[in-house]
Motif scaffolding. Structure first.
Motif: not given
Length: 413
Positions: A85, A189, A191-194, A196, A199
């Motif tokens: 990320h 974290v 969920d990796r979408d958290e 976004r 990033d």
């Protein structure tokens, strides 16, 4: 120091319930009763094979000084996939997330920018922007509520730090959201979408600072970026990516912690009118008030460390590779260290909160952050002596880096 029973600041709650609640929106809004409940398990709490929670003042100090507790550097984040990320690609190129010998190399390179003489020389700059944003705040006043975060607490630090870096004033406002977004990467974290938002924010900052580095290399000025480009090109102490990352971190640290600390300090001053009035003419009270704010409700609640090897830590085994969550805000209310820790008291003696860390990784920007608050808050309180909260402030959905999303006030002019 002899242990004493912990003094609760909230309703009774079991430690398991407190731990599950801590990173919920409600827990982040008011974590202090949860810290109290967790103390039933002691100042060091094993969380299983992957982690340890550290609440005690002495215990946090020990961990921060122990070289076996490493910061979560590129190797750690590579193992978890976080390095994929862009937020952590940048963060792991700065001293805050680097271990020896890279940490010392980066600290030597950037240390002069945070030196006491440099910080003292910036007080006039901070005063200039505090006065200007107070003027603009007065111009907005129509008798109704105004969001002090958006109109003052963020504006002063981003103007001060932006001018030091040579970021055009017209571009500074666009960076405000990106700066705050990057700090969400410090939260746990699930969920990796958290990642976004972090990033996306980091992409904005890296693009902006990277372009300014290239511009200053072509046309140097008298700003901090020009000086760092010149030093980097002359000595090669940092790679180009590390240079940009260091400047990104100077911007984030120069804006976010001071902004959050301004907001909290003002809230506490408005709830203590006599001390608030006194801060407009008493530098010693200003300093003591900010120190106690840093203890009582700091902008940074948690630091994470990774165990380099198995560690016997106050009778608990911390396994190699596991994480230790050092809860600075809980340590700042350890009753073994602070009398009546839930009471805000500017007369405390030997008041040494851990809000900017300790040891080799003590925050280089701590004095710069404090200076901005020491200048901005008295200007605001002197200019608007009838200022009052218009309602409860709203916190961001963050715990590691904690502060207000909004704080409505009436100016009373």
């Amino acid at each position: 120091m002899t242990a004493t029973p912990h003094q609760r600041t909230g309703p009774a709650m079991g430690p398991a319930e407190a731990l599950s609640e801590l990173f919920t929106p409600a827990g982040k809004h008011n974590p202090y009763p949860l810290y109290d409940a967790l103390w039933d398990l002691g100042p060091v709490i094993p969380l299983g094979p992957s982690g340890t929670l550290v609440l005690g003042y002495d215990e946090v100090c020990t961990a921060l000084r122990d070289p076996r507790f490493l910061v979560t550097d590129a190797d750690v984040h590579r193992a978890t996939g976080m390095i994929d990320h862009s937020s952590w690609q940048c963060f792991t190129k700065i001293m805050m997330f680097s271990n020896s010998p890279d940490h010392e190399r980066m600290r030597r390179f950037a240390g002069w920018a945070y030196a006491p003489r440099e910080v003292a020389g910036r007080r006039r700059l901070a005063a200039k922007w505090a006065e200007r944003w107070a003027d603009r705040l007065a111009a907005l006043d129509d008798g109704g509520p105004l969001d002090l975060v958006e109109t003052f607490a963020v504006r002063v630090p981003i103007s001060v730090t932006g001018e030091l870096l040579g970021i055009p004033e017209s571009d500074q406002s666009a960076l405000r959201g990106a700066i705050t977004a990057t700090t969400t990467a410090f939260e746990p974290v699930f969920d990796r979408d958290e990642l976004r938002p972090a990033d996306a924010g980091m992409d904005v900052l890296v693009d902006c600072l990277g372009e300014l580095v290239r511009e200053r290399r072509r046309r140097p000025g008298d700003d901090l970026i020009s000086a760092m480009v010149r030093d980097r090109d002359a000595g090669g102490a940092l790679s180009e990516e590390e240079l940009v990352a260091s400047l990104v971190m100077f911007l984030i640290a120069g804006v976010q912690s001071p902004s959050d600390l301004i907001g909290t300090t003002v809230r506490l001053a408005l709830s203590r009118p006599a001390e608030g009035r006194g801060m407009t003419g008493d530098d010693d009270l200003v300093s003591a008030f900010i120190t106690e704010t840093l203890r009582f409700d700091p902008p940074n609640h948690v630091l994470t460390r990774a165990a380099e090897t198995d560690i016997d830590f106050y009778g608990h085994r911390v396994a190699a590779g596991s994480r230790a969550l050092l809860v600075l805000a809980a340590a700042n209310r350890d009753p073994r260290r602070f009398t009546d820790p839930a009471v805000f008291d500017t007369t405390r003696k030997d008041n040494r909160p851990l809000s900017f860390g300790l040891g080799p990784h003590y925050c280089l920007g701590a004095a710069f952050a404090r200076m901005q608050v020491e200048v901005a808050v008295p200007v605001l309180l002197w200019r608007f002596p009838r200022m009052a909260l218009a309602g409860p402030p709203a916190y961001r959905d963050q715990l590691v880096t904690r502060g207000f999303a909004r704080m409505d006030v009436t100016l009373g002019t």
